[in-house]
Write a protein that holds these residues in place. Structure first.
Motif, PDB file in Angstrom:
ATOM      1  N   ALA A  74       0.818  -1.222   0.000  1.00 33.24           N
ATOM      2  CA  ALA A  74       0.000   0.000   0.000  1.00 33.24           C
ATOM      3  C   ALA A  74       0.848   1.266   0.000  1.00 33.24           C
ATOM      4  N   VAL A  75       2.114   1.177   0.439  1.00 33.41           N
ATOM      5  CA  VAL A  75       2.945   2.384   0.514  1.00 33.41           C
ATOM      6  C   VAL A  75       4.084   2.355  -0.507  1.00 33.41           C
ATOM      7  N   THR A  76       4.015   1.430  -1.459  1.00 28.39           N
ATOM      8  CA  THR A  76       5.011   1.342  -2.528  1.00 28.39           C
ATOM      9  C   THR A  76       4.293   1.193  -3.863  1.00 28.39           C
ATOM     10  N   SER A  77       5.058   1.230  -4.955  1.00 26.24           N
ATOM     11  CA  SER A  77       4.414   1.127  -6.273  1.00 26.24           C
ATOM     12  C   SER A  77       5.071   0.115  -7.207  1.00 26.24           C
ATOM     13  N   ARG A  78       6.313  -0.290  -6.919  1.00 24.53           N
ATOM     14  CA  ARG A  78       7.038  -1.157  -7.849  1.00 24.53           C
ATOM     15  C   ARG A  78       7.506  -2.470  -7.243  1.00 24.53           C
ATOM     16  N   ILE A  79       8.052  -2.416  -6.043  1.00 23.17           N
ATOM     17  CA  ILE A  79       8.713  -3.568  -5.447  1.00 23.17           C
ATOM     18  C   ILE A  79       7.722  -4.713  -5.219  1.00 23.17           C
ATOM     19  N   ARG A  80       8.223  -5.958  -5.318  1.00 26.12           N
ATOM     20  CA  ARG A  80       7.382  -7.147  -5.172  1.00 26.12           C
ATOM     21  C   ARG A  80       7.498  -7.712  -3.752  1.00 26.12           C
ATOM     22  N   PHE A  81       6.531  -8.538  -3.374  1.00 21.47           N
ATOM     23  CA  PHE A  81       6.508  -9.151  -2.055  1.00 21.47           C
ATOM     24  C   PHE A  81       6.161 -10.631  -2.194  1.00 21.47           C
ATOM     25  N   TYR A  82       6.857 -11.447  -1.424  1.00 19.32           N
ATOM     26  CA  TYR A  82       6.567 -12.879  -1.481  1.00 19.32           C
ATOM     27  C   TYR A  82       6.890 -13.524  -0.143  1.00 19.32           C
ATOM     28  N   VAL A 105      -4.524  -8.619  -6.801  1.00 21.33           N
ATOM     29  CA  VAL A 105      -5.284  -7.579  -7.494  1.00 21.33           C
ATOM     30  C   VAL A 105      -4.984  -6.201  -6.902  1.00 21.33           C
ATOM     31  N   MET A 106      -5.024  -6.104  -5.574  1.00 22.06           N
ATOM     32  CA  MET A 106      -4.870  -4.797  -4.948  1.00 22.06           C
ATOM     33  C   MET A 106      -3.444  -4.267  -5.014  1.00 22.06           C
ATOM     34  N   SER A 107      -2.459  -5.158  -5.167  1.00 23.23           N
ATOM     35  CA  SER A 107      -1.069  -4.718  -5.315  1.00 23.23           C
ATOM     36  C   SER A 107      -0.679  -4.519  -6.768  1.00 23.23           C
ATOM     37  N   ARG A 108      -1.603  -4.776  -7.674  1.00 24.59           N
ATOM     38  CA  ARG A 108      -1.330  -4.725  -9.116  1.00 24.59           C
ATOM     39  C   ARG A 108      -0.244  -5.737  -9.484  1.00 24.59           C
ATOM     40  N   ASN A 109      -0.502  -6.966  -9.051  1.00 26.37           N
ATOM     41  CA  ASN A 109       0.321  -8.131  -9.427  1.00 26.37           C
ATOM     42  C   ASN A 109       1.753  -8.039  -8.918  1.00 26.37           C
ATOM     43  N   ARG A 110       1.906  -7.683  -7.651  1.00 28.83           N
ATOM     44  CA  ARG A 110       3.248  -7.588  -7.067  1.00 28.83           C
ATOM     45  C   ARG A 110       3.460  -8.596  -5.939  1.00 28.83           C
ATOM     46  N   VAL A 111       2.723  -9.697  -5.936  1.00 25.23           N
ATOM     47  CA  VAL A 111       2.903 -10.699  -4.892  1.00 25.23           C
ATOM     48  C   VAL A 111       3.153 -12.069  -5.511  1.00 25.23           C
ATOM     49  N   ALA A 112       3.877 -12.890  -4.759  1.00 24.26           N
ATOM     50  CA  ALA A 112       4.103 -14.284  -5.117  1.00 24.26           C
ATOM     51  C   ALA A 112       4.010 -15.101  -3.837  1.00 24.26           C
ATOM     52  N   LEU A 113       3.861 -16.404  -4.005  1.00 25.10           N
ATOM     53  CA  LEU A 113       3.691 -17.284  -2.858  1.00 25.10           C
ATOM     54  C   LEU A 113       4.816 -18.304  -2.831  1.00 25.10           C
ATOM     55  N   GLY A 114       5.667 -18.204  -1.811  1.00 24.22           N
ATOM     56  CA  GLY A 114       6.663 -19.239  -1.558  1.00 24.22           C
ATOM     57  C   GLY A 114       6.103 -20.191  -0.525  1.00 24.22           C
ATOM     58  N   VAL A 115       6.151 -21.480  -0.795  1.00 25.21           N
ATOM     59  CA  VAL A 115       5.444 -22.480   0.003  1.00 25.21           C
ATOM     60  C   VAL A 115       6.417 -23.430   0.685  1.00 25.21           C
ATOM     61  N   ALA A 147      -5.335 -22.622  -9.606  1.00 22.04           N
ATOM     62  CA  ALA A 147      -6.576 -22.525 -10.378  1.00 22.04           C
ATOM     63  C   ALA A 147      -7.284 -21.198 -10.116  1.00 22.04           C
ATOM     64  N   VAL A 148      -7.343 -20.787  -8.855  1.00 17.49           N
ATOM     65  CA  VAL A 148      -8.012 -19.531  -8.509  1.00 17.49           C
ATOM     66  C   VAL A 148      -7.224 -18.333  -9.030  1.00 17.49           C
ATOM     67  N   CYS A 149      -5.903 -18.412  -8.962  1.00 13.79           N
ATOM     68  CA  CYS A 149      -5.022 -17.292  -9.333  1.00 13.79           C
ATOM     69  C   CYS A 149      -4.345 -17.542 -10.672  1.00 13.79           C
ATOM     70  N   ALA A 150      -5.081 -18.111 -11.608  1.00 18.48           N
ATOM     71  CA  ALA A 150      -4.498 -18.524 -12.890  1.00 18.48           C
ATOM     72  C   ALA A 150      -4.194 -17.366 -13.825  1.00 18.48           C
ATOM     73  N   GLY A 151      -4.727 -16.186 -13.523  1.00 20.30           N
ATOM     74  CA  GLY A 151      -4.440 -15.029 -14.366  1.00 20.30           C
ATOM     75  C   GLY A 151      -5.487 -14.766 -15.417  1.00 20.30           C
ATOM     76  N   SER A 172     -13.730 -13.883  -6.332  1.00 18.78           N
ATOM     77  CA  SER A 172     -13.509 -12.584  -6.949  1.00 18.78           C
ATOM     78  C   SER A 172     -13.198 -11.572  -5.851  1.00 18.78           C
ATOM     79  N   PRO A 173     -12.201 -10.682  -6.063  1.00 21.64           N
ATOM     80  CA  PRO A 173     -11.452 -10.494  -7.303  1.00 21.64           C
ATOM     81  C   PRO A 173     -10.411 -11.592  -7.502  1.00 21.64           C
ATOM     82  N   ALA A 174      -9.970 -11.713  -8.734  1.00 14.40           N
ATOM     83  CA  ALA A 174      -8.907 -12.648  -9.085  1.00 14.40           C
ATOM     84  C   ALA A 174      -8.005 -11.958 -10.103  1.00 14.40           C
ATOM     85  N   PRO A 175      -6.717 -12.244 -10.084  1.00 15.99           N
ATOM     86  CA  PRO A 175      -5.760 -11.489 -10.899  1.00 15.99           C
ATOM     87  C   PRO A 175      -5.846 -11.794 -12.392  1.00 15.99           C
ATOM     88  N   GLU A 176      -5.420 -10.846 -13.192  1.00 17.33           N
ATOM     89  CA  GLU A 176      -5.341 -10.999 -14.643  1.00 17.33           C
ATOM     90  C   GLU A 176      -3.993 -11.563 -15.086  1.00 17.33           C
TER      91      GLU A 176
END
Length: 291
Positions: A74-82, A105-115, A147-151, A172-176
């Motif tokens: 919410a306080v950045t615009s470019r950096i990614r988070f995972y 969706v809310m980060s404009r596709n700046r997240v990933a999931l490490g499991v 499946a849910v976050c397939a883009g 919903s929402p779900a990312p593009e």
């Protein structure tokens, strides 16, 4: 090469400022750990130290990674988070998919999931989940989240597995854009899971030699599963590489992203907020800009 900060063991109120500074000086991402709680007694040894003891005290801050990632986004615009790594078998996969899709969706596709799976028996006991089936349940949960976050935005999905079963539903929402999923761990099952299901692999803190061995094995397994030509990220945290030449050697091995803790590199007091921020700027000047 991409560069990430490891956001472990930092106070919750410091993370947003840290993310802003990291973005300003050129870091690509921030990796957040996952620790639900600290059991007073643990019936299994910590797998990543010689004596089996954990390296942190019970009061060490471990903010919920999804909440922390959302706040920093919410306080950045470019950096990614995972996450590095999210203990998926402790959670319901549909609820996790809802959280991940909303963050994406809310980060404009700046997240990933490490499991990861979690090594602590008490985490499973106290959350009412089963440790014995953690690997199989994680495999199914990954498929559900993918499946849910397939883009393709919100769409009907259903799943019929051994551990999770549901008819058609829509989140919903779900990312593009698809949310990347990475697998952590050096065990043979973990490497196989990464090669078979994931968009990449994450190491623990380890040596260059151990990284080279794991990357070689991943190459063999990806070929075995017919995925040798698919894009695949390799995200590592080397313990014995500290200069530009060493980082370039890692790149030749197949590494695509390096996680660092500049405050340890420069011997900074981890409780000194300003010194920590200064170490981030110094690493960006001495390494990222020169690389």
């Amino acid at each position: 090469m991409k560069w990430s900060l490891a956001g472990a063991m930092i106070g919750a109120l410091e993370l947003c400022e840290l993310a802003q500074v990291a973005e300003e000086v050129g870091f690509d991402g921030i990796a957040m750990p996952d620790s639900v709680f600290y059991p007073e007694r643990v019936s299994a040894p910590y797998p990543y130290t010689a004596d089996g003891k954990r390296m942190w005290s019970p009061e060490t801050p471990m903010p919920d990674p999804f909440i922390a990632m959302a706040a920093m986004a919410a306080v950045t615009s470019r950096i990614r988070f995972y996450t590095n790594v999210f203990k998926l078998p402790l959670r319901d996969p549909l609820l996790t998919a809802k959280q991940v899709s909303t963050m994406a969706v809310m980060s404009r596709n700046r997240v990933a999931l490490g499991v990861g799976l979690s090594w602590i028996p008490e985490e499973f006991t106290f959350t009412g989940t089963e440790m014995r089936t953690r690997g199989a349940r994680t495999d199914e949960a990954i498929e559900i989240i993918k499946a849910v976050c397939a883009g393709r935005g919100p769409e009907w999905v259903e799943f019929h597995g051994k551990h999770y079963d549901f008819d058609a539903l829509m989140i919903s929402p779900a990312p593009e854009i698809p949310v990347p999923i990475y697998i952590g761990g050096h065990s043979e099952p973990g490497l196989r899971r990464a090669a078979r299901l994931a968009d990449g692999w994450m190491s623990v803190n380890t040596t260059k030699a151990e990284l080279a061995s794991a990357i070689d094995r991943l190459t063999e397994l990806r070929d075995e599963y017919g995925r040798a030509d698919a894009p695949f990220g390799v995200n590592v945290s080397p313990t014995d590489v500290r200069d530009l030449d060493g980082y370039r050697e890692l790149e030749t091995l197949g590494v695509t992203e390096i996680r660092v803790l500049p405050w340890y590199r420069y011997g900074v007091d981890v409780g000194d907020r300003q010194a920590r921020l200064d170490s981030i700027r110094r690493f960006a000047d001495e390494v990222i800009a020169q690389y």
